[in-house]
Design a protein around this motif. Structure first.
Motif, PDB file in Angstrom:
ATOM      1  N   GLY A   1       0.881  -1.328  -0.031  1.00  0.00           N
ATOM      2  CA  GLY A   1      -0.092   0.056   0.384  1.00  0.00           C
ATOM      3  C   GLY A   1       0.821   1.341   0.124  1.00  0.00           C
ATOM      4  N   GLY A   2       0.206   2.248   0.258  1.00  0.00           N
ATOM      5  CA  GLY A   2       0.812   3.662   0.382  1.00  0.00           C
ATOM      6  C   GLY A   2       2.078   3.676   1.281  1.00  0.00           C
ATOM      7  N   SER A   3       2.273   2.920   2.447  1.00  0.00           N
ATOM      8  CA  SER A   3       3.225   2.845   3.213  1.00  0.00           C
ATOM      9  C   SER A   3       4.550   2.332   2.655  1.00  0.00           C
ATOM     10  CB  SER A   3       2.930   2.018   4.540  1.00  0.00           C
ATOM     11  OG  SER A   3       1.772   2.582   5.408  1.00  0.00           O
ATOM     12  N   VAL A   4       4.119   1.182   1.881  1.00  0.00           N
ATOM     13  CA  VAL A   4       5.291   0.667   1.217  1.00  0.00           C
ATOM     14  C   VAL A   4       5.860   1.461  -0.014  1.00  0.00           C
ATOM     15  CG1 VAL A   4       6.054  -1.423  -0.138  1.00  0.00           C
ATOM     16  CG2 VAL A   4       4.608  -1.766   1.950  1.00  0.00           C
ATOM     17  N   MET A   5       4.962   1.982  -0.865  1.00  0.00           N
ATOM     18  CA  MET A   5       5.355   2.695  -2.227  1.00  0.00           C
ATOM     19  C   MET A   5       6.234   3.751  -1.588  1.00  0.00           C
ATOM     20  SD  MET A   5       2.326   1.912  -4.745  1.00  0.00           S
ATOM     21  CE  MET A   5       0.866   2.278  -3.455  1.00  0.00           C
ATOM     22  N   ASP A   6       5.603   4.545  -0.435  1.00  0.00           N
ATOM     23  CA  ASP A   6       6.099   5.774  -0.172  1.00  0.00           C
ATOM     24  C   ASP A   6       7.699   5.562   0.440  1.00  0.00           C
ATOM     25  OD1 ASP A   6       3.783   6.928  -0.840  1.00  0.00           O
ATOM     26  OD2 ASP A   6       3.322   7.797   1.216  1.00  0.00           O
ATOM     27  N   THR A   7       7.754   4.484   1.280  1.00  0.00           N
ATOM     28  CA  THR A   7       9.045   4.212   1.673  1.00  0.00           C
ATOM     29  C   THR A   7      10.060   3.829   0.656  1.00  0.00           C
ATOM     30  OG1 THR A   7       8.151   3.165   3.829  1.00  0.00           O
ATOM     31  CG2 THR A   7      10.127   2.623   3.303  1.00  0.00           C
TER      32      THR A   7
ATOM     33  N   PRO B   1       0.753  -1.300  -6.485  1.00  0.00           N
ATOM     34  CA  PRO B   1      -0.044  -0.960  -5.254  1.00  0.00           C
ATOM     35  C   PRO B   1      -0.883  -2.389  -4.901  1.00  0.00           C
ATOM     36  CG  PRO B   1      -1.056  -0.240  -7.349  1.00  0.00           C
ATOM     37  CD  PRO B   1       0.395  -0.798  -7.639  1.00  0.00           C
ATOM     38  N   THR B   2      -1.170  -2.597  -3.714  1.00  0.00           N
ATOM     39  CA  THR B   2      -2.078  -3.703  -3.190  1.00  0.00           C
ATOM     40  C   THR B   2      -3.279  -3.119  -2.500  1.00  0.00           C
ATOM     41  OG1 THR B   2      -0.682  -3.832  -1.146  1.00  0.00           O
ATOM     42  CG2 THR B   2      -0.152  -5.364  -2.825  1.00  0.00           C
ATOM     43  N   THR B   3      -3.365  -1.794  -2.376  1.00  0.00           N
ATOM     44  CA  THR B   3      -4.611  -1.257  -1.634  1.00  0.00           C
ATOM     45  C   THR B   3      -5.271  -0.212  -2.788  1.00  0.00           C
ATOM     46  OG1 THR B   3      -3.568   0.634  -0.849  1.00  0.00           O
ATOM     47  CG2 THR B   3      -3.609  -1.119   0.744  1.00  0.00           C
ATOM     48  N   SER B   4      -6.618  -0.044  -2.285  1.00  0.00           N
ATOM     49  CA  SER B   4      -7.016   0.698  -3.688  1.00  0.00           C
ATOM     50  C   SER B   4      -7.817   2.093  -2.828  1.00  0.00           C
ATOM     51  CB  SER B   4      -8.389   0.036  -3.989  1.00  0.00           C
ATOM     52  OG  SER B   4      -9.160  -0.485  -2.934  1.00  0.00           O
TER      53      SER B   4
ATOM     54  N   THR C   1       1.261   6.725  -8.787  1.00  0.00           N
ATOM     55  CA  THR C   1       1.271   7.612  -9.540  1.00  0.00           C
ATOM     56  C   THR C   1       1.934   8.849  -9.387  1.00  0.00           C
ATOM     57  OG1 THR C   1      -1.047   8.482  -8.984  1.00  0.00           O
ATOM     58  CG2 THR C   1      -0.934   6.547 -10.631  1.00  0.00           C
ATOM     59  N   THR C   2       2.232   8.984  -7.827  1.00  0.00           N
ATOM     60  CA  THR C   2       2.464  10.412  -7.195  1.00  0.00           C
ATOM     61  C   THR C   2       3.961  10.572  -7.140  1.00  0.00           C
ATOM     62  OG1 THR C   2       2.209   9.990  -4.992  1.00  0.00           O
ATOM     63  CG2 THR C   2       0.262  10.240  -6.313  1.00  0.00           C
ATOM     64  N   GLY C   3       4.501  11.656  -6.864  1.00  0.00           N
ATOM     65  CA  GLY C   3       5.748  12.132  -6.653  1.00  0.00           C
ATOM     66  C   GLY C   3       5.702  12.374  -5.270  1.00  0.00           C
ATOM     67  N   ILE C   4       5.163  11.757  -4.497  1.00  0.00           N
ATOM     68  CA  ILE C   4       4.928  12.144  -2.981  1.00  0.00           C
ATOM     69  C   ILE C   4       5.486  11.051  -2.005  1.00  0.00           C
ATOM     70  CG2 ILE C   4       3.228  13.065  -1.223  1.00  0.00           C
ATOM     71  CD1 ILE C   4       1.691  14.094  -3.847  1.00  0.00           C
ATOM     72  N   ALA C   5       6.180  11.322  -0.946  1.00  0.00           N
ATOM     73  CA  ALA C   5       6.333  10.273  -0.112  1.00  0.00           C
ATOM     74  C   ALA C   5       6.003  10.815   1.422  1.00  0.00           C
ATOM     75  CB  ALA C   5       7.737   9.642  -0.083  1.00  0.00           C
TER      76      ALA C   5
ATOM     77  N   ALA D   1       3.941  14.954  13.544  1.00  0.00           N
ATOM     78  CA  ALA D   1       3.061  15.552  12.676  1.00  0.00           C
ATOM     79  C   ALA D   1       3.547  14.859  11.102  1.00  0.00           C
ATOM     80  CB  ALA D   1       3.192  17.121  12.410  1.00  0.00           C
ATOM     81  N   LYS D   2       2.557  14.917  10.434  1.00  0.00           N
ATOM     82  CA  LYS D   2       2.709  14.416   9.141  1.00  0.00           C
ATOM     83  C   LYS D   2       3.344  15.217   8.128  1.00  0.00           C
ATOM     84  CE  LYS D   2       0.254   9.862   8.424  1.00  0.00           C
ATOM     85  NZ  LYS D   2      -0.293   9.188   7.318  1.00  0.00           N
ATOM     86  N   THR D   3       4.346  14.838   7.507  1.00  0.00           N
ATOM     87  CA  THR D   3       4.802  15.734   6.256  1.00  0.00           C
ATOM     88  C   THR D   3       5.380  14.862   5.247  1.00  0.00           C
ATOM     89  OG1 THR D   3       6.244  17.634   5.794  1.00  0.00           O
ATOM     90  CG2 THR D   3       7.148  15.966   7.146  1.00  0.00           C
TER      91      THR D   3
ATOM     92  N   HIS E   1      -8.435  -8.786  -3.584  1.00  0.00           N
ATOM     93  CA  HIS E   1      -9.716  -9.790  -2.947  1.00  0.00           C
ATOM     94  C   HIS E   1      -8.919 -10.076  -1.474  1.00  0.00           C
ATOM     95  CE1 HIS E   1      -7.378 -13.461  -2.994  1.00  0.00           C
ATOM     96  NE2 HIS E   1      -6.444 -12.933  -3.923  1.00  0.00           N
ATOM     97  N   SER E   2      -7.865  -9.917  -1.347  1.00  0.00           N
ATOM     98  CA  SER E   2      -7.348 -10.245   0.107  1.00  0.00           C
ATOM     99  C   SER E   2      -7.473  -8.895   1.128  1.00  0.00           C
ATOM    100  CB  SER E   2      -6.015 -10.619  -0.074  1.00  0.00           C
ATOM    101  OG  SER E   2      -4.969  -9.627  -0.462  1.00  0.00           O
ATOM    102  N   LEU E   3      -7.925  -7.809   0.875  1.00  0.00           N
ATOM    103  CA  LEU E   3      -8.273  -6.712   1.389  1.00  0.00           C
ATOM    104  C   LEU E   3      -9.322  -6.886   2.526  1.00  0.00           C
ATOM    105  CD1 LEU E   3      -7.735  -3.811  -0.918  1.00  0.00           C
ATOM    106  CD2 LEU E   3      -6.145  -4.248   0.942  1.00  0.00           C
TER     107      LEU E   3
END
Ligand SMILES: NC(=O)c1ccc[n+]([C@@H]2O[C@H](COP(=O)([O-])OP(=O)(O)OC[C@H]3O[C@@H](n4cnc5c(N)ncnc54)[C@H](O)[C@@H]3O)[C@@H](O)[C@H]2O)c1
Ligand SMILES: [Fe+2]
Length: 436
Positions: free
Chosen positions: A110-116, A155-158, A164-168, A177-179, A199-201
């Motif tokens: 998910g986002g945690s993995v891709m951002d890392t 990605p494995t989450t929806s 698609t983003t240039g954001i981590a 705080a998140k940044t 299907h596994s989510l």
């Protein structure tokens, strides 16, 4: 409302253009098996595969590994991604990447993995003190010095659209705080968006990530319009996120249509392939849209909520520490924000409500905020989202703390269609305490 080109007329000081970034993406059932072919196409011989512990032993990672092995791409696995990453977990990942001696990256998660993975790629390619590339004013906000290594994102989450983003995004532990780190250089080279993974989510993850997707799309359409961007750095200095534009409008509207039709079904039934596939597609579209348009108040306020919540656990997420799923923190502020921002652009808010499936035939511009807030609340109730911030334990006595927690987010908050100060922030949080 067909389109909003009149909204995009230049004013004095406007930037002259907007820039869209996105990866080469492949969408479709089974495309995880194309990871190996893509790696070879990119000239990769040895890659670091990033994932989290929960996914590491599962079928999605196995498929990608098998595809890489079949293509004779050597793979080294990093499965220590933190769910909701922090500066510390990103630095741990970056040390792994620096020592791994690879020529490219594959992320499966998910986002945690891709951002890392994005951050590890950046710091391993251009080592620097951690705060160097972190958004100003929290960090030094320096631009990535050059191209990073190729990254194939699976990605494995929806919801996040991070493929698609240039954001981590991460939590800075010293501020609680998140940044984030933002650069078009961080956009994955290739995204393999395979709806089979959904299907596994667990239902809770589908709900939270689905609302993240919804909010990305809503915030894209209601963001400050790109010709009204403040301090318009131009050319290659143009920031990743520049305000609403005609292209992000179109993608975000299509994403909202998908959310309105399929989110409730996707949460209710893991075997509803059509609904889960459509949510995966909507998340990708909304990711491309918000990367260019930028998020604003719902995301800005959510970061204070995730930082200050105590004792909150949701099934489907790692247990043992308080964790408010990102999409849940975001949607809890949504209705309150739309009631406040609608007068700035009633037509855009009504358009959003209509795309999400609200009946807006008799609605006047004055009804825009209620129409959109009401439809979002319907979707929240239908997917068992808590009834506002009070359900997470917040009360009137914590409004000042929440408002202070949102202060580091003024970079995002300034992308709202109206000017927002500390008093408005407090009012928005108060109005988000309960909805029904
Ligand atoms: N970079 C961006 O553009 C962007 C956009 C939005 C959000 N984010 C960030 O992304 C993070 C959240 O990511 P997320 O919502 O995708 O969740 P996540 O990556 O944090 O994962 C949530 C949980 O779902 C599990 N999971 C993931 N895929 C699964 C699958 N197919 N089957 C079963 N379980 C699965 C994970 O193991 C984890 O326990 C936050 O840090 C958020 O701030 C980034
Ligand atoms: Fe998000």
């Amino acid at each position: 409302m067909a389109c909003c080109h009149a909204d995009f007329a230049a004013v004095e000081g406007s930037d002259r253009g907007f820039t869209l970034g996105m990866p080469t993406f492949t969408f479709g059932s089974g495309v995880l098996a194309e990871a190996g072919g893509n790696a070879v196409e990119l000239g990769l011989k040895r890659v670091a595969l990033f994932t989290d512990r929960h996914l590491a032993g599962g079928e999605h990672v196995a498929k990608v590994k098998a595809s890489l092995a079949a293509a004779k791409v050597d793979t080294i696995v990093f499965d220590e991604v933190a769910i909701e990453p922090t500066d510390l977990s990103l630095q741990h990942a970056a040390r792994f990447a620096r020592d791994a001696n690879v020529d490219g990256y594959v992320s499966v998660g998910g986002g945690s993995v891709m951002d890392t993975c994005k951050a590890a790629n950046l710091y391993a390619t251009y080592p620097a003190d951690f705060m160097t590339y972190v958004n100003a004013p929290i960090g030094a906000g320096q631009r990535a010095p050059g191209a990073v290594k190729p990254h194939i994102a699976c990605p494995t989450t929806s919801g996040t659209g991070s493929e698609t983003t240039g954001i981590a995004i991460f939590t800075l532990t010293s501020l609680n705080a998140k940044t984030g780190i933002l650069s078009r250089r961080l956009i994955p080279t290739v995204a393999l968006v395979d709806p089979d993974v959904t299907h596994s989510l667990p239902a809770n993850v589908v709900a939270a990530t689905g609302f993240d997707c919804m909010s990305h799309a809503l915030e894209s359409i209601t963001a400050r319009l790109w010709p009204r961007r403040l301090n318009p750095a131009q050319g290659v200095q143009r920031p990743v996120s520049q305000g609403a534009n005609a292209f992000s409008d179109a993608l975000a509207a299509q994403a909202l249509d998908g959310v309105g039709k399929y989110l409730v079904r996707a949460v209710a039934d893991a075997s509803d392939v059509e609904a889960r596939t459509e949510m995966m597609y909507a998340a990708m579209l909304a990711g491309i849209a918000f990367n260019a348009a930028g998020c604003h108040l719902p995301h800005g306020l959510s970061y204070a909520v995730s930082g200050l919540t105590k004792d909150w656990h949701v099934a489907g997420y790692p247990q043992g520490k308080t964790l408010v799923p990102h999409g849940m923190a975001v949607v809890l502020n949504n209705p309150s924000v739309w009631r406040h921002t609608a007068p700035a652009h009633p037509a855009r808010h009504l358009h959003c409500a209509q795309c999400l499936g609200a009946d807006t035939r008799d609605a006047t511009p004055d009804d825009a905020g209620e129409a959109l807030a009401g439809r979002v609340i319907e979707l929240m109730r239908a997917t068992d989202i808590p009834n506002g911030l009070a359900a997470l334990g917040f009360g009137d006595d914590q409004i000042d703390a929440l408002a202070a927690g949102a202060e580091p987010q003024y970079r995002v908050i300034k992308n709202a269609p109206v000017d927002i100060g500390a008093d408005e922030i407090r009012r928005l949080f108060r109005a988000a305490l309960r909805y029904w």
